[in-house]
Design a protein around this motif. Structure first.
Motif, PDB file in Angstrom:
ATOM      1  N   GLU A 149       8.348 -34.765  18.436  1.00 24.10           N
ATOM      2  CA  GLU A 149       8.523 -33.301  18.472  1.00 24.10           C
ATOM      3  C   GLU A 149       7.296 -32.561  18.994  1.00 24.10           C
ATOM      4  O   GLU A 149       7.407 -31.538  19.643  1.00 24.10           O
ATOM      5  CB  GLU A 149       8.801 -32.785  17.052  1.00 24.10           C
ATOM      6  N   ASP A 174       3.887 -32.502  24.370  1.00 23.34           N
ATOM      7  CA  ASP A 174       3.914 -31.340  25.251  1.00 23.34           C
ATOM      8  C   ASP A 174       5.143 -31.405  26.151  1.00 23.34           C
ATOM      9  O   ASP A 174       5.474 -32.462  26.700  1.00 23.34           O
ATOM     10  CB  ASP A 174       2.639 -31.321  26.101  1.00 23.34           C
ATOM     11  N   THR A 175       5.864 -30.297  26.282  1.00 25.90           N
ATOM     12  CA  THR A 175       7.091 -30.265  27.064  1.00 25.90           C
ATOM     13  C   THR A 175       6.858 -30.716  28.500  1.00 25.90           C
ATOM     14  O   THR A 175       7.674 -31.448  29.073  1.00 25.90           O
ATOM     15  CB  THR A 175       7.662 -28.825  27.081  1.00 25.90           C
ATOM     16  N   LEU A 235       8.825 -33.726  30.498  1.00 24.23           N
ATOM     17  CA  LEU A 235       9.537 -33.473  31.755  1.00 24.23           C
ATOM     18  C   LEU A 235       9.099 -34.457  32.830  1.00 24.23           C
ATOM     19  O   LEU A 235       9.929 -35.010  33.572  1.00 24.23           O
ATOM     20  CB  LEU A 235       9.282 -32.032  32.210  1.00 24.23           C
ATOM     21  N   VAL A 288      14.264 -37.317  21.628  1.00 24.81           N
ATOM     22  CA  VAL A 288      13.203 -36.690  20.844  1.00 24.81           C
ATOM     23  C   VAL A 288      13.222 -37.306  19.439  1.00 24.81           C
ATOM     24  O   VAL A 288      14.278 -37.425  18.814  1.00 24.81           O
ATOM     25  CB  VAL A 288      13.416 -35.171  20.741  1.00 24.81           C
ATOM     26  N   VAL A 330      17.527 -34.810  25.072  1.00 26.99           N
ATOM     27  CA  VAL A 330      17.201 -33.628  25.890  1.00 26.99           C
ATOM     28  C   VAL A 330      17.275 -33.990  27.365  1.00 26.99           C
ATOM     29  O   VAL A 330      16.992 -35.128  27.763  1.00 26.99           O
ATOM     30  CB  VAL A 330      15.791 -33.084  25.587  1.00 26.99           C
ATOM     31  N   ASP A 386      17.294 -28.504  29.366  1.00 24.74           N
ATOM     32  CA  ASP A 386      16.930 -27.985  28.041  1.00 24.74           C
ATOM     33  C   ASP A 386      15.462 -27.582  27.986  1.00 24.74           C
ATOM     34  O   ASP A 386      15.058 -26.798  27.136  1.00 24.74           O
ATOM     35  CB  ASP A 386      17.176 -29.050  26.967  1.00 24.74           C
ATOM     36  N   LEU A 387      14.661 -28.181  28.871  1.00 27.74           N
ATOM     37  CA  LEU A 387      13.218 -28.027  28.757  1.00 27.74           C
ATOM     38  C   LEU A 387      12.653 -27.052  29.790  1.00 27.74           C
ATOM     39  O   LEU A 387      11.551 -26.527  29.616  1.00 27.74           O
ATOM     40  CB  LEU A 387      12.520 -29.380  28.943  1.00 27.74           C
ATOM     41  N   ARG A 444       9.998 -24.041  29.493  1.00 26.48           N
ATOM     42  CA  ARG A 444       9.380 -23.961  28.177  1.00 26.48           C
ATOM     43  C   ARG A 444       7.985 -24.573  28.215  1.00 26.48           C
ATOM     44  O   ARG A 444       7.685 -25.414  29.047  1.00 26.48           O
ATOM     45  CB  ARG A 444      10.237 -24.696  27.149  1.00 26.48           C
ATOM     46  N   THR A 445       7.144 -24.144  27.315  1.00 24.88           N
ATOM     47  CA  THR A 445       5.793 -24.714  27.237  1.00 24.88           C
ATOM     48  C   THR A 445       5.508 -25.105  25.792  1.00 24.88           C
ATOM     49  O   THR A 445       6.312 -24.816  24.900  1.00 24.88           O
ATOM     50  CB  THR A 445       4.727 -23.703  27.686  1.00 24.88           C
ATOM     51  N   VAL A 482       7.633 -29.953  22.241  1.00 26.13           N
ATOM     52  CA  VAL A 482       9.072 -30.012  22.528  1.00 26.13           C
ATOM     53  C   VAL A 482       9.877 -29.330  21.427  1.00 26.13           C
ATOM     54  O   VAL A 482      10.748 -28.511  21.683  1.00 26.13           O
ATOM     55  CB  VAL A 482       9.519 -31.473  22.670  1.00 26.13           C
ATOM     56  N   ALA A 526      15.225 -29.226  20.432  1.00 25.17           N
ATOM     57  CA  ALA A 526      15.883 -28.882  21.684  1.00 25.17           C
ATOM     58  C   ALA A 526      16.960 -29.899  21.978  1.00 25.17           C
ATOM     59  O   ALA A 526      16.977 -30.991  21.423  1.00 25.17           O
ATOM     60  CB  ALA A 526      14.852 -28.875  22.816  1.00 25.17           C
TER      61      ALA A 526
END
Lengths: 392, 219
Positions: free
Chosen positions: A275, A278-279, A283, A296, A307, A311-312, A315-316, A319, A322
């Motif tokens: 969780e 970092d998004t 990615l 996740v 995900v 979904d991502l 976003r920053t 995670v 999501a």
């Protein structure tokens, strides 16, 4: 009582023959069989193939006409039969409990024959009842007829184990049980065997039971000889003759599925992140993997959600929560057959596999299962080639 | 004189004869039970000897009791010896037959289990087979007891002990004073004894079959 249970000893059958008087063809003919210590060896075959006769010669309930049986290196002929049997556990069809004795008295029979004192016997009875999953307080003083078939057979197993014999003979012990009780008591036997590591000779005519229970299977053919003696996977992938193939009755790939545990095959790997990852990193992982999704996990590595890049996007930071929650999972102790069932019913093509404490260990898809079966078959083929087909 | 007065007047004698009758029957049945069970145990595994034992006991059984007692007079004389011999011989048949039937009726699986656990032949017999056959054997002994009651009364013909004395003396002076009273006293005494013995066997059966199972039958 020794603190550690006595492990198994090997049993060797050397040119064992049994001819019954006036019975024409011998029931068992010059049978050679090496039963390794601590393994379950199943004698499998149709009725009249001599499997029960073979087993009963081991504890001399039937005397061999010729040949030798060595138990732990000692020739069984040199031991008084009654004494020999006290050191070989014996479990029969429908348990064969004595109806006029309580459960405790039934279990106590062999220790009594061995002259144990009362206190030691009472302790051992409780210990064994617990071992086979029956509450001593409740069951000690009941009579067998008050028990269900499965419970009776548990007591039967406890009685056989009473004096902690190194060898256990089981003659179609679960044949009379309904399929559900049978499955359960089979599982329990395997669990016990993990702990006890006895040498078990198990007679059955049920192919699925043999494949499930046996470390090795000896397939017997009338009159009284072994046509194939091998591990279950090998028997399935390489039946020694048309007779074996017929007896197995096809469906060998399905049976391989039932035989193989999810934890034993090579699992798929999908990109995953906890969780707090970092998004952006996740990615990048998804893009590198190319399949377009990731898993996740929570702090204990338990799967939370699937995900996708959608979904991502945008976003920053971590995670967090999501994507779509994970609805299906597969345990690493499940058979491939059960896993397949889960896969077919799942919403996703890929299902996460959970190891100990529900932690993510890999993923499974139909493709993974298929290649696993192919790999098992290839491995068996290779093993055969390496041994130069010496067995056949 | 009615029956009650008759009994009251001879109370001591009647009690004595009743006790004697009961004691004779009990002892004869005991002897027959030991012999019968032993013969049954010795023969039940082999069809021929067990058929022979049952046949011999069966032939003895068909001899009318008066004839049997009469035939026993030359070798054994009068009194206790011929009475006991006759009763034992009659009581053997139901006991031998039920022992054989009971032991054969024990599930072979249980005998196999007993042997497989390492019990010797003898131990398997005493710990497993006989206890399981016991309800059937007990029924045989019970039937034998009822038989012995009746034959025991007839034994007065050879001057045997017991309540038969009342019956025979009554029958001998039929029409005379108290003839019917004597016969009735003897007959009723035997009947009451038979009921008491039977009750005893019901209780014995209940106390000696643990778990309340039926005839060794498997659930």
């Amino acid at each position: 009582m020794p603190d550690r249970p006595t492990g198994g000893v090997p049993i060797e059958l050397r040119k064992v023959t049994k001819a019954f008087p006036g019975g024409g063809e011998p029931a068992v003919q010059e049978l050679d069989l090496d039963i390794p210590a601590g393994e379950i060896v199943v004698l499998l075959g149709p009725s009249g193939c001599g499997k029960t006769t073979t087993m009963r010669m081991i504890n001399r309930l039937i005397e061999p006409t010729s040949g030798d049986i060595l138990i732990g290196g000692q020739n069984s002929r040199d031991i008084d039969p009654d004494r020999l049997r006290r050191h070989i556990g014996y479990v029969i069809q429908q348990a064969g409990l004595f109806p006029h004795m309580t459960v405790a008295a039934n279990i106590a029979q062999v220790p009594k024959l061995l002259g144990w004192d009362r206190r030691r016997i009472a302790e051992r009875v409780d210990e064994l009842l617990t071992l086979v999953g029956l509450e001593p307080e409740t069951y000690r003083d009941t009579y067998p007829r008050r028990l269900s078939g499965g419970q009776q057979q548990r007591v039967g197993v406890a009685r056989a184990l009473a004096a902690d014999p190194p060898v256990l003979l089981m003659d179609e012990p679960f044949g009379a049980l309904d399929p559900i009780s049978r499955e359960r008591i089979q599982d329990e036997l395997l669990r016990l065997q993990d702990e006890l590591a006895k040498t078990i000779v198990f007679v059955t005519h049920d192919v699925d039971e043999a494949l499930k229970i046996g470390d090795h299977i000896a397939i017997m053919q009338r009159p009284g000889h072994v046509v194939q003696y091998a591990r279950p996977a090998e028997i399935l992938t390489n039946p020694a003759s048309e007779y074996v193939e017929q007896f197995l009755g096809g469906g060998s790939s399905m049976r391989l599925l039932r035989l193989t545990k999810v934890g034993d095959i090579e699992l798929d790997e999908v990109p995953y992140a906890t969780e707090d990852t970092d998004t952006g990193d996740l990615l990048a992982d998804i893009e590198r993997d190319g399949r377009g999704y990731a898993l996740v996990l929570d702090g204990m590595r338990r799967p939370l959600s699937w995900v996708g890049p959608g979904d991502l996007q945008g976003r920053t930071g971590p995670v967090g929560v999501a994507g779509d929650p994970v609805t299906a999972s597969i345990g690493h102790r499940m058979t491939l057959q059960d896993a397949l069932e889960t896969l077919l019913n799942a919403d996703t093509d890929v299902v996460p596999v959970l190891g100990r404490r529900q932690a993510y260990t890999g993923a499974l898809s139909l493709g993974t299962v298929q290649s696993a079966i192919a790999a098992i078959k290839a491995r068996e083929r290779e093993r055969r080639l390496r041994r130069g087909e010496a067995v056949r | 004189m009615n029956l009650w007065e008759y009994v009251g007047e001879r109370w001591d004698l009647i009690v004595f004869e009743t006790v004697q009758h009961a004691s004779m029957v009990a002892q004869c049945v005991l002897i027959a039970a030991v012999l019968g069970v032993l013969i049954g145990v010795a023969t039940y595994r082999r069809p021929r000897p067990s058929a022979l034992a049952t046949a011999v006991a069966g032939v003895l059984f068909t001899i009318p009791s008066l004839a049997m007692l009469g035939l026993l007079i030359p070798p054994l004389g009068l009194g206790v010896a011929p009475s006991v011999t006759a009763i034992v011989l009659y009581a053997l048949l139901p006991i031998i037959r039920n022992t054989v039937v009971g032991l054969r009726g024990v599930d072979p699986l249980l005998v196999d289990a007993a042997r497989g656990l390492g019990m010797s032949r003898g131990r398997s017999l005493t710990r497993v087979e006989l206890p399981l056959a016991w309800p059937v054997i007990l029924t045989g002994i019970r039937v034998a007891t009822q038989l012995a009651m009746g034959i025991g009364a007839v034994a007065a013909y050879v001057s045997g002990p017991g309540l038969g004395e009342q019956i025979f003396s009554g029958l001998a002076r039929l029409g005379g004073a108290n003839a019917v009273n004597a016969t009735l006293t003897g007959t009723l005494g035997v009947a009451i004894l038979a009921l008491l013995f039977d009750g005893f066997f019901v209780l014995l059966g209940r106390f000696t079959t643990p778990g309340g199972r039926l005839g060794g039958a498997r659930a």
